[in-house]
Design an enzyme around this catalytic site. Structure first.
Site, mmCIF file in Angstrom:
data_model
loop_
_atom_site.group_PDB
_atom_site.id
_atom_site.type_symbol
_atom_site.label_atom_id
_atom_site.label_comp_id
_atom_site.label_asym_id
_atom_site.label_seq_id
_atom_site.Cartn_x
_atom_site.Cartn_y
_atom_site.Cartn_z
ATOM 1 N N GLY A 28 -55.332 -23.748 31.808
ATOM 2 C CA GLY A 28 -56.005 -22.603 31.213
ATOM 3 C C GLY A 28 -57.200 -22.155 32.030
ATOM 4 N N TYR B 19 -57.067 -17.943 14.037
ATOM 5 C CA TYR B 19 -57.543 -18.676 15.216
ATOM 6 C C TYR B 19 -58.905 -19.304 14.942
ATOM 7 C CZ TYR B 19 -60.021 -19.273 19.649
ATOM 8 O OH TYR B 19 -60.790 -19.769 20.673
#
Length: 304
Positions: A10, A134
């Site tokens: 990431g 989220y």
């Protein structure tokens, strides 16, 4: 030190692993064989599979663990709430338990989005009120980490930089569209304090070196609207800033709810380390310098 970085493909995970590998022995956990590098040791593991966490911890025996693994796309979380719960809440809790038993130090990465953004200027003492799935799963994860491992560090962050895919940060989104001559919208009603990813990596490592614990806001010392951020990037790269049209987040068509004023205070971090985080001018200049030095191409060459 022996450092395990989860989510090492990431935006934060990869840049942090590369930065840390200059002085430490680094292991990077990735879900798939998406990167190739000799800078650090790659460990391929799906952390959602039972026993996977124990296996990679046993394999590398880290002294420090930095958990960057997450499902960070807001709309993807809304579409797959079970996976969001697993990656953002359950995996961090298990990791915190295992790390505590083994005696290693842990940094868990959370988000500024745990706040509803009604007023901004949030400190670590303010009560979170997440708006999106989220954010709710990330808040649950940070609470679980600190309950399971009170010696851990939880860092609420917002960041930008160059990523493996080239489209993981708002700065890359502005760069990609402006360099292509696309007309785009910049939100004038959404405020944030993004920290350049390399600066973020350095501050996280300093917290570990100092033996810090608890909750910290690790964001830029300067905040701006997303529109102003885009304009400043455009000016730095000599793009046409008039391609960025001022607009409101309500006009964007985004599915997941966004918090409007996510300005966080990092005074606790500054007091702990004796140094304030860099401002946006410094961060954007480093982002530009990396571009001039070929860093985005260097990152992309790591694609597996």
């Amino acid at each position: 030190m022996r450092i395990l970085v989860t989510g090492a493909s990431g935006l934060l995970g990869l840049n942090l692993a590369l930065e840390a590998s200059q002085q430490h022995e680094v292991f990077g956990s990735v879900n798939r064989n998406v990167i190739q590098t000799t800078a650090f040791t790659l460990l391929q593991s799906d952390l959602t599979i039972p026993g996977a966490l124990e296996q990679i911890l046993d394999e590398c025996q880290p002294e420090w663990v930095i958990n960057c693994a997450a499902l960070a796309n807001l709309d993807a979380c809304e579409a797959n709430p079970a996976l969001a719960q697993q990656l953002n809440s359950e995996v961090p809790e298990k990791l915190a338990n295992y790390v505590a038993k083994g005696g290693a130090r842990l940094v868990h990465i959370s988000t500024d989005a745990v706040f509803d953004g009604k007023h901004g200027g949030y400190t670590e003492e303010d009560q979170p009120n997440p708006l999106s799935l989220y954010a709710r799963t990330k808040l649950k994860g940070e609470k679980a980490v600190l309950a399971a491992n009170p010696q851990a560090i939880v860092a609420r962050v917002n960041l930008f930089g160059w990523s493996l895919s080239g489209n993981r940060s708002l700065a890359e989104w502005f760069f990609n569209n402006l360099s292509a001559g696309n007309s785009i919208m910049g939100f004038t009603d959404v405020y944030f304090c993004p920290l350049f990813v390399i600066d973020l990596a350095k501050f996280l490592l300093r917290l570990l070196e100092r033996g810090s614990r608890g909750l910290y806001h690790v964001v830029s010392s300067e905040c701006s609207s997303k529109y102003d951020f885009g304009v400043r990037l455009a000016q730095l790269f000599d793009f046409d800033a008039t391609l960025i049209k001022p607009g409101l987040v309500s006009q964007s068509g985004l599915k997941a709810a966004r918090s409007p004023i996510l300005t966080l205070k990092s005074d606790k971090l500054s007091k702990e380390l004796g140094e304030s985080t860099p401002d946006l001018k410094s961060g954007l200049e480093h982002f530009y310098t990396q571009y001039r030095n070929g860093y985005p191409e260097f990152i992309r060459q790591m694609k597996g």
